[in-house]
Design an enzyme around this catalytic site. Sequence first.
Site, PDB file in Angstrom:
ATOM      1  N   PHE A  13      -1.035  -2.512   4.878  1.00  0.00           N
ATOM      2  CA  PHE A  13      -0.085  -1.604   4.936  1.00  0.00           C
ATOM      3  C   PHE A  13      -0.746  -0.132   4.339  1.00  0.00           C
ATOM      4  O   PHE A  13      -1.684  -0.335   3.230  1.00  0.00           O
ATOM      5  CB  PHE A  13       1.111  -0.900   4.658  1.00  0.00           C
ATOM      6  CG  PHE A  13       2.044  -2.465   5.597  1.00  0.00           C
ATOM      7  CD1 PHE A  13       2.040  -3.633   6.106  1.00  0.00           C
ATOM      8  CD2 PHE A  13       3.141  -1.758   5.473  1.00  0.00           C
ATOM      9  CE1 PHE A  13       3.163  -4.033   6.952  1.00  0.00           C
ATOM     10  CE2 PHE A  13       4.413  -2.080   6.535  1.00  0.00           C
ATOM     11  CZ  PHE A  13       4.190  -2.571   7.107  1.00  0.00           C
ATOM     12  N   LYS A  61       7.603 -10.138 -28.360  1.00  0.00           N
ATOM     13  CA  LYS A  61       8.131  -8.918 -27.695  1.00  0.00           C
ATOM     14  C   LYS A  61       7.491  -7.578 -28.588  1.00  0.00           C
ATOM     15  O   LYS A  61       7.399  -7.296 -30.160  1.00  0.00           O
ATOM     16  CB  LYS A  61       9.850  -8.860 -27.840  1.00  0.00           C
ATOM     17  CG  LYS A  61       9.568  -7.168 -27.699  1.00  0.00           C
ATOM     18  CD  LYS A  61      11.568  -7.235 -28.072  1.00  0.00           C
ATOM     19  CE  LYS A  61      12.307  -6.455 -27.792  1.00  0.00           C
ATOM     20  NZ  LYS A  61      13.772  -6.056 -28.293  1.00  0.00           N
ATOM     21  N   ASP A  78      -2.061  -2.458  -8.950  1.00  0.00           N
ATOM     22  CA  ASP A  78      -3.383  -2.009  -8.998  1.00  0.00           C
ATOM     23  C   ASP A  78      -3.076  -2.111 -10.207  1.00  0.00           C
ATOM     24  O   ASP A  78      -5.189  -2.734 -10.381  1.00  0.00           O
ATOM     25  CB  ASP A  78      -3.798  -0.480  -8.308  1.00  0.00           C
ATOM     26  CG  ASP A  78      -2.869  -0.358  -6.940  1.00  0.00           C
ATOM     27  OD1 ASP A  78      -4.241  -1.014  -5.998  1.00  0.00           O
ATOM     28  OD2 ASP A  78      -2.937   1.001  -6.177  1.00  0.00           O
ATOM     29  N   LYS A 116     -10.342  -2.267   3.436  1.00  0.00           N
ATOM     30  CA  LYS A 116     -10.431  -3.861   2.714  1.00  0.00           C
ATOM     31  C   LYS A 116     -10.402  -4.540   4.176  1.00  0.00           C
ATOM     32  O   LYS A 116     -10.069  -5.487   4.276  1.00  0.00           O
ATOM     33  CB  LYS A 116      -8.796  -3.233   2.906  1.00  0.00           C
ATOM     34  CG  LYS A 116      -8.227  -2.768   1.519  1.00  0.00           C
ATOM     35  CD  LYS A 116      -6.776  -2.036   1.100  1.00  0.00           C
ATOM     36  CE  LYS A 116      -6.344  -2.056   0.550  1.00  0.00           C
ATOM     37  NZ  LYS A 116      -6.190  -2.128  -1.014  1.00  0.00           N
ATOM     38  N   ASN A 134       7.475  -1.953  -9.335  1.00  0.00           N
ATOM     39  CA  ASN A 134       7.486  -1.350  -8.630  1.00  0.00           C
ATOM     40  C   ASN A 134       8.806  -1.438  -7.509  1.00  0.00           C
ATOM     41  O   ASN A 134       9.490  -2.580  -7.943  1.00  0.00           O
ATOM     42  CB  ASN A 134       6.343  -1.007  -7.389  1.00  0.00           C
ATOM     43  CG  ASN A 134       5.698  -2.002  -6.213  1.00  0.00           C
ATOM     44  OD1 ASN A 134       6.919  -2.037  -5.937  1.00  0.00           O
ATOM     45  ND2 ASN A 134       4.944  -2.671  -6.688  1.00  0.00           N
ATOM     46  N   LYS A 184      -8.392   2.935   3.700  1.00  0.00           N
ATOM     47  CA  LYS A 184      -8.749   2.073   2.895  1.00  0.00           C
ATOM     48  C   LYS A 184      -8.564   0.736   4.817  1.00  0.00           C
ATOM     49  O   LYS A 184      -9.043  -0.710   4.203  1.00  0.00           O
ATOM     50  CB  LYS A 184      -6.690   1.355   3.218  1.00  0.00           C
ATOM     51  CG  LYS A 184      -6.304   2.616   1.967  1.00  0.00           C
ATOM     52  CD  LYS A 184      -5.130   2.366   1.574  1.00  0.00           C
ATOM     53  CE  LYS A 184      -4.732   2.966  -0.218  1.00  0.00           C
ATOM     54  NZ  LYS A 184      -3.179   3.321   0.118  1.00  0.00           N
TER      55      LYS A 184
HETATM   56  O1  PMT Z   1       9.772  -3.803   0.457  1.00  0.00           O
HETATM   57  P1  PMT Z   1      10.399  -3.247   1.047  1.00  0.00           P
HETATM   58  O2  PMT Z   1      11.191  -2.412   0.303  1.00  0.00           O
HETATM   59  O3  PMT Z   1      10.671  -3.242   2.822  1.00  0.00           O
HETATM   60  O4  PMT Z   1       9.574  -1.632   1.273  1.00  0.00           O
HETATM   61  C1  PMT Z   1       7.524  -1.642   2.122  1.00  0.00           C
HETATM   62  C2  PMT Z   1       6.586  -1.260   1.587  1.00  0.00           C
HETATM   63  C3  PMT Z   1       7.113   0.362   1.505  1.00  0.00           C
HETATM   64  C4  PMT Z   1       6.959  -1.895   0.416  1.00  0.00           C
HETATM   65  C5  PMT Z   1       5.658  -1.503   2.217  1.00  0.00           C
HETATM   66  O5  PMT Z   1       5.797  -1.069   4.154  1.00  0.00           O
HETATM   67  C6  PMT Z   1       4.358  -0.579   1.822  1.00  0.00           C
HETATM   68  O6  PMT Z   1       3.812   0.249   2.529  1.00  0.00           O
HETATM   69  N1  PMT Z   1       3.801  -2.024   1.603  1.00  0.00           N
HETATM   70  C7  PMT Z   1       2.546  -1.698   0.892  1.00  0.00           C
HETATM   71  C8  PMT Z   1       2.401  -1.070  -0.337  1.00  0.00           C
HETATM   72  C9  PMT Z   1       1.068  -1.182  -1.336  1.00  0.00           C
HETATM   73  O7  PMT Z   1       0.895  -1.207  -2.088  1.00  0.00           O
HETATM   74  O8  PMT Z   1       0.126  -0.185  -0.681  1.00  0.00           O
HETATM   75  P2  PMT Z   1      -1.240   0.304  -0.860  1.00  0.00           P
HETATM   76  O9  PMT Z   1      -1.530   1.452   0.167  1.00  0.00           O
HETATM   77  O10 PMT Z   1      -0.925   0.908  -2.333  1.00  0.00           O
HETATM   78  O11 PMT Z   1      -2.643  -0.905  -0.265  1.00  0.00           O
HETATM   79  C10 PMT Z   1      -2.837  -1.400   0.434  1.00  0.00           C
HETATM   80  C11 PMT Z   1      -2.664  -1.736   1.174  1.00  0.00           C
HETATM   81  O12 PMT Z   1      -3.478  -3.194   0.348  1.00  0.00           O
HETATM   82  C12 PMT Z   1      -1.541  -3.138   1.402  1.00  0.00           C
HETATM   83  O13 PMT Z   1      -1.622  -3.819   2.224  1.00  0.00           O
HETATM   84  C13 PMT Z   1      -1.474  -4.321   0.116  1.00  0.00           C
HETATM   85  O14 PMT Z   1      -0.736  -5.107   0.661  1.00  0.00           O
HETATM   86  C14 PMT Z   1      -2.528  -3.803   0.189  1.00  0.00           C
HETATM   87  N2  PMT Z   1      -3.130  -4.449  -1.985  1.00  0.00           N
HETATM   88  C15 PMT Z   1      -3.150  -3.568  -2.783  1.00  0.00           C
HETATM   89  C16 PMT Z   1      -3.363  -3.509  -3.403  1.00  0.00           C
HETATM   90  C17 PMT Z   1      -3.705  -4.920  -4.494  1.00  0.00           C
HETATM   91  N3  PMT Z   1      -4.085  -4.734  -5.371  1.00  0.00           N
HETATM   92  N4  PMT Z   1      -3.752  -5.514  -3.364  1.00  0.00           N
HETATM   93  C18 PMT Z   1      -3.582  -6.394  -2.023  1.00  0.00           C
HETATM   94  O15 PMT Z   1      -3.348  -6.762  -1.464  1.00  0.00           O
END
Ligand code: PMT
Length: 402
Positions: free
Chosen positions: A329, A292, A282, A347, A213, A343
Amino acid sequence: MAVLEGKRVLLGVSGSISAYKAADLVSQLGKLGAVVHVVLTQNATQFVGVSTFRALSRNAVLTDTFEEPDTQRIAHIDLAQSADLVLVAPATANILAKMAHGIADDMLTTCLLATPSSTPLLVAPAMNTQMWHHPATVDNVATLTARGIQLVPPGSGLLACQDVGEGKLADIADIVAAVTQALTVSQTLEGQHLLITAGATREPLDPVRFLTNRSSGKMGYALASEAVRRGARVTLVSGVSTQPPPNGVHLIPVETAQEMLQVCLNTLPNVTGIIAAAAVADYRPAEAMPHKIKKQEGESDFTLRLTPNTDIIAELGRKKSDNVKSIGFAAETQNLLQNATTKLERKNLDMIVVNDVLQEGAGFEVDTNIVTFAWRDGRTLALPKLSKAEVSKRILDAFESL
Ligand code: PMT
């Protein structure tokens, strides 16, 4: 111990008549214990000599991009990345314009472009009043301050050109005070050990392809830098990132979500707080092929089977003790608060930071973010567009009051 003991300050001096005052600045910072490295623009050398700064700083003074005193290192990258703080004083209208537009055509501007966004960057402008109030300079200063660059504003008085007005380099004592303040944040997180995740995970499909991503790691790395500045011990578990490692953190690079999970679980027993800024996949390809994948003759489509990854922060939320506070986040594109609060609960987070990643100046790759905090008791706080360094300060303030 001197208040700036061992702090590395990179001082850029540009071509203003007040460049001579920068010599006093080096001397004052040195007396406070700072290790000062000076870079002069060619125009600055019209006003002051390299040997003055070399004698005062007791370090090599660079003026040319291709000057490499240590052949093992690339000088502008090394100087920019090893600095605890970068200061441009005096900063002319020209250097402000170059900084605002990312121009790197000499040693100083190259260093400035290579400065990590998590390093405090201060500018102390000095110029004629008309130049200071020119709409181009006003716009450039606005661009720089929106990026989180701190301004030490010029004073008013009789200028070298005999005009009276704004544009005089701030008093050296005020510049030294601004540097000291930026470098000596009170150690409010002393004794804490934070686990911070950052960057993008990569999920291999075969030896040459992967799913990933747009995360650059800027948000998570800015958080790690700020936490270190406040005295925390920081373990930064980072997926792929464009950012250099912040000074003072224990960086553990990982590639896949499964590796990130494993490192986080191993670190969990030692930590007192968690901040999850990483963009974690995810799903991963159900099978990572050892060779490959070849295009098949006559194939009209290709089906990729994905399998879910463990939600790392949710897993940590289940395993952590109640006194370990955690902030996650939410990267959203619609129904921001509704999705974020789901979330928050799911979480087991104490607070969530939601960013609308479709908004200009927010989310992935950029130096700024526009975020809203949401807490378990239903409170929310929407912040304006701020640099990621400033957003990090607000998040850590909130962490401290959890
Ligand atoms: O890195 P930059 O370019 O500065 O960009 C910043 C950012 C956009 C990446 C950051 O601000 C941000 O939003 N980070 C979380 C990105 C994310 O995966 O969001 P989510 O809504 O899909 O996940 C929610 C939370 O679960 C997040 O804290 C994530 O780290 C966590 N997560 C998600 C999926 C997973 N399998 N495990 C996790 O721990």
